[in-house]
Design a protein around this motif. Structure first.
Motif, PDB file in Angstrom:
ATOM      1  N   GLN A  65     -24.597 -50.270 -41.195  1.00 23.44           N
ATOM      2  CA  GLN A  65     -24.841 -50.954 -39.930  1.00 23.44           C
ATOM      3  C   GLN A  65     -25.866 -50.226 -39.073  1.00 23.44           C
ATOM      4  OE1 GLN A  65     -20.452 -51.149 -38.969  1.00 23.44           O
ATOM      5  NE2 GLN A  65     -21.148 -52.994 -37.934  1.00 23.44           N
ATOM      6  N   ALA A  66     -25.686 -48.911 -38.932  1.00 23.83           N
ATOM      7  CA  ALA A  66     -26.445 -48.170 -37.931  1.00 23.83           C
ATOM      8  C   ALA A  66     -27.715 -47.540 -38.474  1.00 23.83           C
ATOM      9  CB  ALA A  66     -25.560 -47.096 -37.310  1.00 23.83           C
ATOM     10  N   GLY A  67     -27.867 -47.412 -39.797  1.00 26.66           N
ATOM     11  CA  GLY A  67     -29.094 -46.849 -40.356  1.00 26.66           C
ATOM     12  C   GLY A  67     -29.133 -45.341 -40.280  1.00 26.66           C
ATOM     13  N   THR A  68     -30.338 -44.779 -40.277  1.00 24.51           N
ATOM     14  CA  THR A  68     -30.525 -43.331 -40.362  1.00 24.51           C
ATOM     15  C   THR A  68     -30.685 -42.696 -38.992  1.00 24.51           C
ATOM     16  OG1 THR A  68     -32.928 -43.507 -40.505  1.00 24.51           O
ATOM     17  CG2 THR A  68     -31.696 -43.670 -42.570  1.00 24.51           C
ATOM     18  N   SER A  69     -30.539 -41.379 -38.955  1.00 26.73           N
ATOM     19  CA  SER A  69     -30.685 -40.644 -37.700  1.00 26.73           C
ATOM     20  C   SER A  69     -32.114 -40.685 -37.183  1.00 26.73           C
ATOM     21  CB  SER A  69     -30.242 -39.189 -37.890  1.00 26.73           C
ATOM     22  OG  SER A  69     -28.892 -39.128 -38.260  1.00 26.73           O
ATOM     23  N   ALA A  70     -33.088 -40.794 -38.090  1.00 25.43           N
ATOM     24  CA  ALA A  70     -34.487 -40.791 -37.669  1.00 25.43           C
ATOM     25  C   ALA A  70     -34.800 -41.994 -36.786  1.00 25.43           C
ATOM     26  CB  ALA A  70     -35.402 -40.790 -38.894  1.00 25.43           C
ATOM     27  N   ALA A  71     -34.105 -43.116 -37.004  1.00 21.38           N
ATOM     28  CA  ALA A  71     -34.376 -44.322 -36.241  1.00 21.38           C
ATOM     29  C   ALA A  71     -33.432 -44.488 -35.057  1.00 21.38           C
ATOM     30  CB  ALA A  71     -34.262 -45.540 -37.163  1.00 21.38           C
ATOM     31  N   ALA A  72     -32.425 -43.637 -34.924  1.00 19.76           N
ATOM     32  CA  ALA A  72     -31.408 -43.813 -33.883  1.00 19.76           C
ATOM     33  C   ALA A  72     -31.867 -43.197 -32.568  1.00 19.76           C
ATOM     34  CB  ALA A  72     -30.097 -43.176 -34.327  1.00 19.76           C
ATOM     35  N   PRO A  73     -31.543 -43.853 -31.443  1.00 20.01           N
ATOM     36  CA  PRO A  73     -31.850 -43.251 -30.135  1.00 20.01           C
ATOM     37  C   PRO A  73     -31.031 -41.996 -29.909  1.00 20.01           C
ATOM     38  CG  PRO A  73     -31.342 -45.606 -29.935  1.00 20.01           C
ATOM     39  CD  PRO A  73     -30.945 -45.185 -31.320  1.00 20.01           C
ATOM     40  N   HIS A  74     -31.572 -41.077 -29.109  1.00 16.25           N
ATOM     41  CA  HIS A  74     -30.821 -39.878 -28.775  1.00 16.25           C
ATOM     42  C   HIS A  74     -29.677 -40.225 -27.834  1.00 16.25           C
ATOM     43  CE1 HIS A  74     -33.999 -36.627 -29.904  1.00 16.25           C
ATOM     44  NE2 HIS A  74     -33.905 -37.588 -30.801  1.00 16.25           N
ATOM     45  N   LEU A  75     -28.643 -39.408 -27.854  1.00 12.94           N
ATOM     46  CA  LEU A  75     -27.457 -39.641 -27.057  1.00 12.94           C
ATOM     47  C   LEU A  75     -27.765 -39.473 -25.572  1.00 12.94           C
ATOM     48  CD1 LEU A  75     -24.373 -40.131 -27.063  1.00 12.94           C
ATOM     49  CD2 LEU A  75     -24.098 -37.642 -27.233  1.00 12.94           C
ATOM     50  N   ASP A  76     -27.350 -40.461 -24.760  1.00  8.54           N
ATOM     51  CA  ASP A  76     -27.514 -40.346 -23.310  1.00  8.54           C
ATOM     52  C   ASP A  76     -26.139 -40.297 -22.643  1.00  8.54           C
ATOM     53  OD1 ASP A  76     -26.549 -42.943 -23.340  1.00  8.54           O
ATOM     54  OD2 ASP A  76     -28.521 -43.863 -23.066  1.00  8.54           O
ATOM     55  N   ASP A  77     -26.104 -40.417 -21.311  1.00  5.56           N
ATOM     56  CA  ASP A  77     -24.843 -40.296 -20.580  1.00  5.56           C
ATOM     57  C   ASP A  77     -24.064 -41.603 -20.516  1.00  5.56           C
ATOM     58  OD1 ASP A  77     -25.303 -37.616 -20.039  1.00  5.56           O
ATOM     59  OD2 ASP A  77     -26.416 -38.044 -18.202  1.00  5.56           O
ATOM     60  N   ALA A  78     -24.627 -42.686 -21.057  1.00  2.80           N
ATOM     61  CA  ALA A  78     -23.952 -43.978 -20.959  1.00  2.80           C
ATOM     62  C   ALA A  78     -22.725 -44.072 -21.866  1.00  2.80           C
ATOM     63  CB  ALA A  78     -24.933 -45.113 -21.293  1.00  2.80           C
ATOM     64  N   PHE A  79     -22.680 -43.241 -22.913  1.00  2.00           N
ATOM     65  CA  PHE A  79     -21.562 -43.273 -23.859  1.00  2.00           C
ATOM     66  C   PHE A  79     -20.842 -41.941 -23.781  1.00  2.00           C
ATOM     67  CE2 PHE A  79     -19.529 -43.003 -28.037  1.00  2.00           C
ATOM     68  CZ  PHE A  79     -19.010 -44.288 -28.182  1.00  2.00           C
ATOM     69  N   GLN A  80     -19.508 -41.972 -23.699  1.00  2.00           N
ATOM     70  CA  GLN A  80     -18.710 -40.760 -23.536  1.00  2.00           C
ATOM     71  C   GLN A  80     -17.849 -40.522 -24.782  1.00  2.00           C
ATOM     72  OE1 GLN A  80     -19.007 -38.649 -20.931  1.00  2.00           O
ATOM     73  NE2 GLN A  80     -20.652 -39.985 -20.192  1.00  2.00           N
ATOM     74  N   PRO A  81     -18.317 -39.724 -25.731  1.00  2.00           N
ATOM     75  CA  PRO A  81     -17.560 -39.493 -26.972  1.00  2.00           C
ATOM     76  C   PRO A  81     -16.344 -38.589 -26.755  1.00  2.00           C
ATOM     77  CG  PRO A  81     -19.911 -38.996 -27.215  1.00  2.00           C
ATOM     78  CD  PRO A  81     -19.623 -39.069 -25.758  1.00  2.00           C
ATOM     79  N   VAL A  82     -15.302 -38.851 -27.534  1.00  2.00           N
ATOM     80  CA  VAL A  82     -14.128 -37.978 -27.534  1.00  2.00           C
ATOM     81  C   VAL A  82     -13.855 -37.423 -28.930  1.00  2.00           C
ATOM     82  CG1 VAL A  82     -13.074 -39.166 -25.579  1.00  2.00           C
ATOM     83  CG2 VAL A  82     -12.541 -39.917 -27.907  1.00  2.00           C
ATOM     84  N   SER A  83     -14.519 -37.960 -29.945  1.00  2.00           N
ATOM     85  CA  SER A  83     -14.336 -37.469 -31.312  1.00  2.00           C
ATOM     86  C   SER A  83     -15.574 -37.808 -32.128  1.00  2.00           C
ATOM     87  CB  SER A  83     -13.085 -38.068 -31.971  1.00  2.00           C
ATOM     88  OG  SER A  83     -13.192 -39.478 -32.032  1.00  2.00           O
ATOM     89  N   ALA A  84     -15.650 -37.212 -33.292  1.00  2.00           N
ATOM     90  CA  ALA A  84     -16.801 -37.431 -34.175  1.00  2.00           C
ATOM     91  C   ALA A  84     -16.320 -37.622 -35.605  1.00  2.00           C
ATOM     92  CB  ALA A  84     -17.768 -36.252 -34.112  1.00  2.00           C
TER      93      ALA A  84
END
Length: 334
Positions: A65-84
């Motif tokens: 679904q999400a593709g590769t890291s090279a094409a992904a936007p960098h993480l901003d403050d709009a999303f608040q992760p709690v796990s990986a």
């Protein structure tokens, strides 16, 4: 699965804004085009928010679904992760690089099973992924490729994103990202080690980074690679430097041999290097060198002869250039 797109305003821009955007576009088109192997965005301010997906299924489905890291936007403050979630395929390239989960296998081969591991202590990782990429470097860069596991970040509601990876000047993952990944407490089964490789963890060629650090006077860092516990299974690869490469800007060594250190050998090496004095200026090229893999992203380089130096990796900056004792050389090269 339909992604949940970030909310965007729907009002029409004013004429002045349109004129400004048109002027910027025309200016960009007028710039000369060029190609560079390490060209990449260096700022994240204009990067769009990551696409938010409604529910995690699996590494294979997520990467499709999400593709590769090279094409992904960098993480901003709009999303608040709690796990990986870290996705690691069971078949690992000898260089240590992870192929992307879900990638097409070679003709006639079955796709590798993917190990899914979870971490809940993601504060340091989130901070590292929010860093900007550095400007491309004009200095020396190693030839080894560092490809981190494919990452999904989940928030408290179970939604997830796939973040881009901030890069350093050599267009490799920033050291802060590598350090944060090494510190994660992961649950789940790790991918099984390769069984068919004659030289697991060693590539056919490796750059002599001791010589590069010595020539650039870049060896006064913190020796983080010595932090691995005494029972760490440290493997090392020995490389021979061809006569034509010795003393060049970035000598390349050819693979010669490999084995895993015993716990007593690793304890001796740690004790030796912890007490070693800083290396003095020297311009005698080595004919061989060893690369010790002490952690996932930390290494120690040792010359067999020449200036008899060691370069100890740091995950937060330049490595530490030290004198190597005869005892250390005897463990690795005799």
């Amino acid at each position: 699965m339909t992604p949940v797109s970030p909310r965007m305003p729907h009002h029409s821009p004013a004429p002045a804004v349109l004129r400004s955007r048109l002027a910027a576009l025309l200016a960009a088109l007028a710039l000369p085009a060029f190609a560079a192997g390490c060209a990449a965005p260096t700022e994240n301010a204009a990067t769009p928010s990551s696409v938010v997906y409604p529910g995690w299924e699996s590494c294979t489905a997520g990467s499709a679904q999400a593709g590769t890291s090279a094409a992904a936007p960098h993480l901003d403050d709009a999303f608040q992760p709690v796990s990986a979630i870290l996705c690691q395929p069971a078949i690992v390239h000898p260089s240590g690089a992870y192929p992307r989960p879900g990638a097409s296998p070679p003709p006639g081969a079955s796709p590798p099973p993917t190990a899914e591991r979870r971490a809940d202590d993601v504060k340091a990782l989130v901070a590292a992924l929010r860093l900007p990429s550095e400007k491309p470097s004009n200095g020396a860069c190693t030839t080894d490729a560092i490809v981190i596991p494919w990452i999904a970040l989940l928030d408290a509601s179970g939604q997830w994103i796939h973040p881009g990876t901030p890069l350093d000047g050599c267009r490799k993952p920033r050291k802060e990202v590598l350090a944060a990944l090494d510190q994660l407490h992961l649950t789940g089964d790790p991918p099984p080690a390769p069984t068919s490789s004659a030289t697991p963890g060693c590539t056919s060629m490796w750059a002599d980074m001791i010589w590069v650090a010595g020539e650039s006077n870049n060896g006064a860092g913190t020796p983080d690679a010595l932090a691995a516990p005494d029972n760490t299974p440290v493997r090392f690869c020995v490389y021979a430097v061809p006569a034509g490469q010795r003393g060049s800007g970035k000598p390349g060594g050819e693979f010669e041999s490999a084995r895993t250190l015993t716990p007593s050998e690793w304890t001796l090496i740690k004790r030796d290097l912890s007490a070693a004095a800083p290396a003095t200026p020297c311009r005698t090229p080595a004919t061989r060198f060893a690369v010790l893999h002490t952690q996932r992203f930390a290494k120690i380089y040792v010359e067999s002869d020449g200036c008899h130096r060691a370069l100890i990796d740091s995950t937060s900056g330049p490595g530490a250039l030290r004198k190597a004792t005869p005892q250390l050389s005897a463990v690795l090269f005799n």
